[in-house]
Design an enzyme around this catalytic site. Structure first.
Site, PDB file in Angstrom:
ATOM      1  N   ASP A  11       9.737 -37.463   5.380  1.00 51.08           N
ATOM      2  CA  ASP A  11       9.534 -38.473   6.417  1.00 51.08           C
ATOM      3  C   ASP A  11       8.656 -39.540   5.788  1.00 51.08           C
ATOM      4  O   ASP A  11       7.508 -39.277   5.439  1.00 51.08           O
ATOM      5  CB  ASP A  11       8.849 -37.806   7.615  1.00 51.08           C
ATOM      6  N   HIS A  18       8.607 -41.757  16.114  1.00 48.80           N
ATOM      7  CA  HIS A  18       9.205 -40.759  15.214  1.00 48.80           C
ATOM      8  C   HIS A  18      10.705 -40.616  15.461  1.00 48.80           C
ATOM      9  O   HIS A  18      11.270 -39.535  15.326  1.00 48.80           O
ATOM     10  CB  HIS A  18       8.516 -39.402  15.410  1.00 48.80           C
ATOM     11  N   ASP A  52      13.720 -39.021  11.924  1.00 45.77           N
ATOM     12  CA  ASP A  52      12.854 -39.815  11.056  1.00 45.77           C
ATOM     13  C   ASP A  52      12.750 -39.225   9.655  1.00 45.77           C
ATOM     14  O   ASP A  52      11.825 -39.558   8.909  1.00 45.77           O
ATOM     15  CB  ASP A  52      11.460 -39.966  11.687  1.00 45.77           C
ATOM     16  N   GLN A  94       4.460 -40.869   5.797  1.00 48.23           N
ATOM     17  CA  GLN A  94       3.929 -39.681   6.503  1.00 48.23           C
ATOM     18  C   GLN A  94       3.886 -38.400   5.666  1.00 48.23           C
ATOM     19  O   GLN A  94       2.862 -37.715   5.618  1.00 48.23           O
ATOM     20  CB  GLN A  94       4.772 -39.421   7.770  1.00 48.23           C
ATOM     21  N   TYR A 228      -2.334 -30.849  11.261  1.00 51.32           N
ATOM     22  CA  TYR A 228      -1.029 -31.329  11.716  1.00 51.32           C
ATOM     23  C   TYR A 228      -0.764 -32.737  11.207  1.00 51.32           C
ATOM     24  O   TYR A 228      -1.496 -33.662  11.508  1.00 51.32           O
ATOM     25  CB  TYR A 228      -0.939 -31.313  13.248  1.00 51.32           C
ATOM     26  N   LYS A 231       6.006 -32.334  11.687  1.00 48.33           N
ATOM     27  CA  LYS A 231       6.684 -31.041  11.535  1.00 48.33           C
ATOM     28  C   LYS A 231       7.396 -30.987  10.186  1.00 48.33           C
ATOM     29  O   LYS A 231       7.613 -32.012   9.551  1.00 48.33           O
ATOM     30  CB  LYS A 231       7.659 -30.848  12.703  1.00 48.33           C
ATOM     31  N   GLN A 241      33.697 -20.095   2.517  1.00 46.95           N
ATOM     32  CA  GLN A 241      35.081 -19.712   2.138  1.00 46.95           C
ATOM     33  C   GLN A 241      35.130 -18.845   0.867  1.00 46.95           C
ATOM     34  O   GLN A 241      34.142 -18.746   0.134  1.00 46.95           O
ATOM     35  CB  GLN A 241      35.971 -20.953   1.933  1.00 46.95           C
ATOM     36  N   SER A 242      36.309 -18.251   0.625  1.00 46.01           N
ATOM     37  CA  SER A 242      36.614 -17.490  -0.602  1.00 46.01           C
ATOM     38  C   SER A 242      35.459 -16.597  -1.067  1.00 46.01           C
ATOM     39  O   SER A 242      34.849 -16.850  -2.108  1.00 46.01           O
ATOM     40  CB  SER A 242      36.990 -18.429  -1.753  1.00 46.01           C
TER      41      SER A 242
HETATM   42  P1  13P Z   1       8.014 -35.553  12.699  1.00 47.24           P
HETATM   43  O1  13P Z   1       7.600 -34.367  11.844  1.00 47.24           O
HETATM   44  O2  13P Z   1       9.493 -35.615  12.852  1.00 47.24           O
HETATM   45  O3  13P Z   1       7.418 -36.814  12.184  1.00 47.24           O
HETATM   46  O4  13P Z   1       7.469 -35.295  14.149  1.00 47.24           O
HETATM   47  C1  13P Z   1       6.184 -35.685  14.451  1.00 47.24           C
HETATM   48  C2  13P Z   1       5.837 -35.627  15.892  1.00 47.24           C
HETATM   49  O5  13P Z   1       4.692 -35.368  16.189  1.00 47.24           O
HETATM   50  C3  13P Z   1       6.845 -35.897  16.915  1.00 47.24           C
HETATM   51  O6  13P Z   1       6.307 -35.932  18.219  1.00 47.24           O
HETATM   52 MG    MG Z   2       7.660 -38.679  11.731  1.00 45.35          MG
HETATM   53 MG    MG Z   3      10.865 -35.595  11.359  1.00 38.81          MG
HETATM   54 MG    MG Z   4       8.291 -34.085   9.950  1.00 36.90          MG
END
Ligand code: 13P
Ligand code: MG
Ligand code: MG
Ligand code: MG
Ligand code: 13P
Length: 381
Positions: A11, A18, A52, A94, A228, A231, A241-242
């Site tokens: 990201d 986001h 994002d 990010q 944090y 995410k 397949q195969s």
């Molecule tokens: P991302 O990891 O996709 O940037 O999500 C962050 C977030 O806090 C969404 O609310």
């Molecule tokens: Mg983001």
């Molecule tokens: Mg994201």
């Molecule tokens: Mg993320």
């Protein structure tokens, strides 16, 4: 010669919160990959996004964890982040947690899934890319694809699949892995991967000859950053397949929109909605969590395709159910189990709020509280 497919994502900033990657940042990354292709570092590439997250799908001859290839990806993210900053995109850069690249993107913020194999005469591969969720989101569908005959008919009727598959499970907190054989160790496997925030299916091998079948990015961004920062939004590669499950068996596992951790502020459970590339952007409550599946044929390390596999009315009912679940979960507002549990919230800004309440509590021991009877190292540390 062996072929490697590397899916590396980050990201690097988004248009309107986001929600979605800006096309100019994709163009900046494309320039770097085109140059790497002309230099022969990579053979082919396809650039896309899910929400994002900027996704680099690359093929080459250099094997997994090749420093040259990781450097190309890192430079592409850097260039894209530069454009993101110029445009004032939200959370520009990010997932680029450091300036110091040293041969591998692992631990620096981006996520990677890579596999190397000798191409079959026809080599169908599916690349899954998700936004607003974590690597363990693939645990349930990958179990169903490679371990559950109610999903994958071939496990019963195809002699090449009938021996079963081996699952490599990575403990993202303990930094160790275990390999489990299916079907015989199915219950033990489920005892682990039913905790998807910690035990992540990282690789799947065909048991009869150890051929690589699937690989998942296992980087947990919050664990790497210590707080944090978004995410982990994982990617996965699955061969089909195969001697492997059919394409239809692989994507069948996504017809059930199971609950995954992520969504708003990475702090909520919500349904994983399979969507087309066109709908690969996050809106309602920054979600719901979404997954895209692109099907390719790989020939002489060239990427043929992609086919946008969830761009189909056959997944409309899954999406409708996902909407219903989203509505149901949302009505819980700030309550668990919509909001994640305390262990995951540790990494968010919630502890700062709770800190303020610390000295408001009044001592009142109404009864003796004993600890749990069973303590296993794997679950409590
Ligand atoms: P991302 O990891 O996709 O940037 O999500 C962050 C977030 O806090 C969404 O609310
Ligand atoms: Mg983001
Ligand atoms: Mg994201
Ligand atoms: Mg993320
Ligand atoms: P076709 O006859 O369409 O090739 O189908 C083959 C198959 O096995 C589908 O699962």
């Amino acid at each position: 010669a062996k072929t490697t497919i590397s899916v590396i994502k980050a990201d690097i900033g988004s248009l309107a919160g986001h929600h979605v990657v800006h096309p100019d940042t994709m163009a900046a990354a494309a320039k770097v990959l085109a140059e790497a292709k002309s230099k022969g570092i990579i053979v082919d590439y396809y650039i896309t996004h899910v929400g994002d997250d900027l996704e680099l799908i690359m093929t080459h001859r250099k094997g997994v964890d090749a420093p040259e290839v990781h450097e190309v990806a890192w430079n592409a993210f850097k260039e894209a982040a530069k454009v993101a900053k110029e445009l004032g995109l939200y959370a520009a850069g990010q997932d680029l947690l450091t300036d110091a690249f040293s041969g591998n993107v692992r631990g620096l913020g981006p996520s990677a899934a890579e596999m190397e194999f000798v191409e079959r005469p026809a080599e169908p591969v599916i690349v899954f890319m998700a936004d607003k969720t974590e690597p363990g989101a693939f645990n349930l569908p990958l179990f169903r694809v490679f371990g559950d005959p109610f999903n994958t008919a071939g496990l019963v009727i195809d002699p090449k699949l009938h021996d079963g598959f081996k699952f490599e499970v990575y403990d993202v907190i303990g930094g160790k892995y275990v390999i489990m054989n299916l079907p015989e160790e199915m219950y033990d496997l489920l005892a682990l991967i039913g905790t998807p925030g910690r035990f992540v299916v990282r690789r799947v091998y065909r048991k009869s000859d150890n051929e690589i079948a699937a690989v998942v990015s296992v980087e947990r961004l919050n664990l790497i950053a210590g707080q944090y920062v978004g995410k982990d939004d994982p990617v996965a590669i699955v061969r089909a397949q195969s001697g492997f499950p059919a394409v239809g068996e692989v994507i069948e596992a996504f017809a059930f929109p199971h609950l995954v951790a992520g969504w708003m502020r990475g702090s909520h459970f919500g349904p994983l909605m399979p969507v087309s590339q066109r709908n690969a952007r996050c809106t309602r409550f920054d979600g719901p969590p979404r997954v895209v599946a692109l099907g390719f044929q790989i020939k002489n390390a060239r990427l043929i395709g992609p086919a946008d596999l969830f761009d189909d009315p056959a997944y409309d009912e899954t999406r409708r159910l996902a909407q219903t679940i989203a509505e149901y979960m949302r009505r819980h507002g700030p309550f668990m189990p919509h909001r994640l549990g305390p262990e995951e919230m540790e990494y968010t800004t919630l502890p700062a709020v709770l800190q303020k309440l610390q000295n408001r509590f009044v001592e009142a021991k109404l009864y003796e509280v004993k600890g749990p009877k069973v303590k296993t190292e794997l679950l409590h540390e």
